[in-house]
Write an enzyme that holds these catalytic residues in place. Structure first.
Site, PDB file in Angstrom:
ATOM      1  N   GLU A 277      14.970  65.296  84.531  1.00 26.28           N
ATOM      2  CA  GLU A 277      15.279  65.834  85.858  1.00 26.28           C
ATOM      3  C   GLU A 277      15.234  67.360  85.895  1.00 26.28           C
ATOM      4  OE1 GLU A 277      18.844  64.007  87.364  1.00 26.28           O
ATOM      5  OE2 GLU A 277      17.911  62.027  87.436  1.00 26.28           O
ATOM      6  N   GLU A 546      14.825  56.320  84.955  1.00 24.28           N
ATOM      7  CA  GLU A 546      16.234  56.062  85.273  1.00 24.28           C
ATOM      8  C   GLU A 546      16.292  55.313  86.593  1.00 24.28           C
ATOM      9  OE1 GLU A 546      19.024  59.251  85.354  1.00 24.28           O
ATOM     10  OE2 GLU A 546      18.347  60.092  83.441  1.00 24.28           O
TER      11      GLU A 546
END
Length: 813
Positions: A277, A546
């Site tokens: 991220e 994820e």
């Protein structure tokens, strides 16, 4: 028909290592692979000593002497955890490793790396093949570091920028869970200012994390005066002076490079993910005086960048305070005075600086570079260069526009991937965009060309990435979460297409109702992620790195009652939506045996683990301080260590085709009736390999669901099948190797209605004592388990009176 289970991903079972052909993962026999597993684990963000649970504070600032050995779990416990993943048919691990965990002592890879933890990781990965497990290593971070409210980077990185981590809470430079708990405990309660770890994503816009990300990605261009002395990364030669960007990036890349060198040759490790991220920091900043509401979570104290710069230098500011709201996620509640009382977040004494121990410029790095200053007369920060973070400021390059994906991210991805692949050229490079963004085009440009305008598209940043930066063996690995559920911590019967609303979708078009609506919602959003990813990157495997749900929704209702049906709806819709989109692989967030109801996964009170380690309540026990009620659907498995403590496992564990002799076309499983269907296009084979593997499709059939049922298996004409219950595997062989046909297999259990009635009784018996029992007759409930939401909604509306109301109530539950 087979010596190995379907869910066995060892090289022996695959006929060699995993590779990429025609945009898909394939094994040594040329079969398409569908990879599924978990992130292991959320606890790996935190040190074991001192105890790094984010709500604790003892030893928090002792950042150079921590240890992560034992994360994700002690080696002695690894056999149990790997046996679980093997039994669940989920052998694909995203193994989380933070930069801090291997480089906490300092930036010098020769003297500072944590060799004990690296050796532990090597031993852990060495164990995996005997359980058929494969993994890739994720260089994990959130909001830069634990010391700025997230995880990832070591504490010494702030010192290199001249930041004092012990001043972050006083100056509002970061939200740090444990430190903020202390602050609130020592201050009068302010009912207008609810706070807590749910505000952690706002840390990306706070001074500490935004500054560090900016220096890491673009320190050369935006902070050219900030220089650092370091020992050579090679381990030989004299100390050298480098930019802060090179100081940080070089240390991270070499730390993970040394880890890669140690695990090179271990068959279980298939690649690396350069950064979890990523965030652009202040690069391409919208403005000094406001943030973008559509992309930046406004919650809690939310100073503008100008205010954050002033606070960081010790000047009091009156800042907006945001609270949760509806229909928009947050709203400004009021203005609040934040006063650091003259304390600065910047280190003013740089006399102790030395090789591998830089200490910044003695004041705010952005003030030192002329981006802003303080006006004593008006007592306000003054922005001197409003577009400072848009352009290069190096002598000779002044005025050159910066674009983050093209100029910062793609060169880093190339550098990282080349270094970790030095000893293992076949490693996959798993890459993701900034969360909730789509990747811009990355193909078709000449090496070294700078392209200001990419191919015509409206879904991503208008740029194109240079083809020479593209790593070999690229895998697209974006994330997906239901951001509305994550933020609100609630779910009833309506879901929201946040992806669409953030891009201007009309509100009513973004609302979905019921379980089937939830699946349609997720199917559309995940479908966009896949479609735009391949539009930008070409034909390549897609792994959702994820995806998961918070288990503490609805005020922790499930912990007290054992009723996880809302969580079951959410997880079921997520996995089914990925199946609908024929995702090549996914890793659920997350498997964390250290999860406890008291503090969740231990990090900012997130509670996403499919497994929980609390003792459970049985019978009429009421000691809920330390015990929770098990998921009623898993209750009959609580005595089995392979399934004990698991939540919504009955929807996570499901049949699926792991190895496909052809191209997957459709996969669908009904968690209520247990009916499974799989369709694929078989391939034409010019020759049959000696063991027939190249023409054999292997489907995982979990004992968790099917061990007590008689199965009815139907396969297309020309297919031969055999079921090995001990291996939880259905083997399907293509008889005619010259045919290229559409194939289908279906699996049903005997006595479906009896099974559905048992499900209803199980629910009633488990939940009736909590007043949660269903109102409708069991037979009626069992019947509608087999029909669609839309049909039932129409039926309920058409029936007048109490019966129709009861039906509609049950439907929306």
């Amino acid at each position: 028909m087979g010596d190995f289970a379907a869910a066995d991903l060892s090289d022996a079972a695959l006929g060699g290592s995993i590779s990429i052909e025609d945009g898909r993962f394939v094994d040594g026999y040329g079969r398409a692979l569908m990879l599924r597993g978990f992130n292991v684990s959320g606890g790996s963000k935190l040190p074991t000593k001192p105890n790094g649970l984010s709500h604790l504070t003892d030893g928090f600032y002792e950042h150079r002497t921590v240890t992560f050995t034992g994360r994700p779990f002690p080696l002695g416990d690894a056999h149990l955890h790997f046996r679980r993943l093997q039994a669940w048919g989920l052998p694909f691990i995203r193994l989380l490793v933070t930069w801090e965990s291997i480089g906490h002592a300092g930036p010098n890879p020769t003297t500072d790396l944590d060799l004990e933890y690296i050796a532990y990781l090597r031993q852990l990965i060495q164990m995996m093949p005997q359980y058929g497990i494969k993994c890739f290593i994720c260089a994990h971070q959130d909001v830069w570091s634990r010391f700025s409210g997230g995880s990832g980077a070591p504490g010494w990185t702030f010192e290199a920028a001249g930041l004092n981590i012990e001043a972050f809470t006083d100056t509002g430079a970061a939200y740090v869970h444990g430190q903020d708990e202390l602050r609130r405990a020592q201050a009068p309660v302010n009912e207008k200012e609810p706070s807590g770890p749910f505000v952690w994503p706002s840390g990306y816009q706070k001074l500490a994390a935004s500054t560090m990300a900016t220096l890491f990605w673009a320190g050369d261009a935006l902070a050219p005066d900030l220089r650092c002395r370091r020992s050579p990364l090679s381990g030989s030669g004299e100390p050298e002076e480098v930019s802060v960007q090179e100081f940080l990036q070089g240390a991270l890349v070499e730390a993970f490079g040394r880890l890669a060198d140690e695990v090179a040759g271990l068959e279980a490790c298939v690649g690396f993910e350069p950064m979890n991220e990523p965030h652009r920091g202040l690069v391409n900043l919208h403005g000094f005086h406001n943030w973008n509401y559509d992309t930046d979570l406004h919650i809690g104290y939310y100073p503008s960048l100008a205010q954050a710069l002033a606070l960081g230098s010790g000047y009091a500011q009156t800042v907006p305070y945001y609270v949760k709201s509806w229909p928009w996620p947050t709203r400004q509640s009021h203005q609040s005075l934040v006063d650091p009382l003259g304390r600065s977040a910047w280190i003013d004494d740089v006399s102790g600086a030395g090789t591998d121990r830089p200490r910044g410029l003695g004041k705010c790095v952005w003030r030192a570079h002329g981006a802003w200053d303080w006006d004593e007369k008006s007592q306000k920060p003054v922005v001197l260069k409003p577009d400072y973070f848009e352009y290069d400021h190096r002598p000779g390059s002044e005025g050159t526009r910066i674009e983050w994906y093209r100029d910062c991210y793609s060169p880093f991805l190339r550098r990282f991937s080349e270094r970790v692949s030095r000893k293992s050229p076949k490693y996959f490079s798993l890459v993701e965009p900034i969360p909730n963004e789509f990747m811009p085009p990355w193909a078709g440009e000449s090496a070294g060309n700078r392209v200001d305008q990419g191919p015509r598209q409206e879904y991503a940043v208008q740029t194109a990435l240079p083809v020479n930066d593209r790593p070999r063996n690229l895998v697209y690995a974006p994330h997906f979460y239901d951001l509305n559920v994550l933020f609100s911590k609630s779910h009833a019967w309506m879901s929201v297409n946040v992806q669409g609303l953030a891009r201007g979708m009309f509100v009513l078009n973004g609302l979905y109702f019921g379980s089937s609506g939830l699946r349609r919602n997720y199917r559309k959003q995940i479908g966009n992620i896949v479609a735009y990813g391949r539009a930008s990157l070409g034909k390549l495997p897609v792994v959702i790195g994820e995806i998961g749900i918070p288990y503490d929704i609805n005020n922790g209702h499930a912990f007290l009652t054992g009723d996880y049906d809302k969580q079951r709806d959410l997880m079921g819709a997520l996995i089914s939506s990925m199946e609908d989109n024929l995702i090549d692989g996914f890793s659920l967030w997350n498997y964390n045996p250290d999860n406890r109801v008291e503090y969740g996964d231990g990090w900012n009170r997130e509670d996403f683990s499919v497994i929980n380690g609390d003792d459970v309540i049985t019978g009429d026990q009421s000691d809920r301080q330390t015990k929770v009620r098990p998921d009623y659907r898993n209750a009959i498995h609580e005595s089995d260590e392979l399934y004990r403590g698991c939540r919504v496992l009955d929807t996570v564990i499901r049949p699926y085709a792991v190895k496909v002799a052809g191209v997957p076309r459709r996969s669908d499983w009904n968690p209520r009736t247990l009916r499974y269907e799989f369709e694929w296009a078989s391939r034409e084979l010019t020759e049959r390999m000696p063991n027939g593997k190249c023409s054999t499709t292997e489907i995982y059939i979990p004992s968790y669901h099917y061990s007590k049922h008689k199965l009815h298996i139907k396969a297309s004409h020309g297919l031969a099948w055999s079921f090995d219950e001990s291996k939880q595997t259905l083997f399907i062989s293509q008889k005619d190797i010259s045919a290229s046909l559409g194939q289908k297999v279906s699996i049903e259990i005997d006595a479906v209605q009896t099974h559905l009635m048992q499900r209803v009784r199980q629910q009633r018996e488990a939940l009736s004592s909590h007043g949660l029992g269903t109102l409708a007759p069991p037979l009626l409930i069992a019947m509608w388990e087999t029909v669609t939401f839309t049909y039932l909604a129409l039926l309920a509306i058409s029936i007048p009176g109490v019966l129709g109301a009861v039906l509609f109530y049950e439907l929306l539950k």
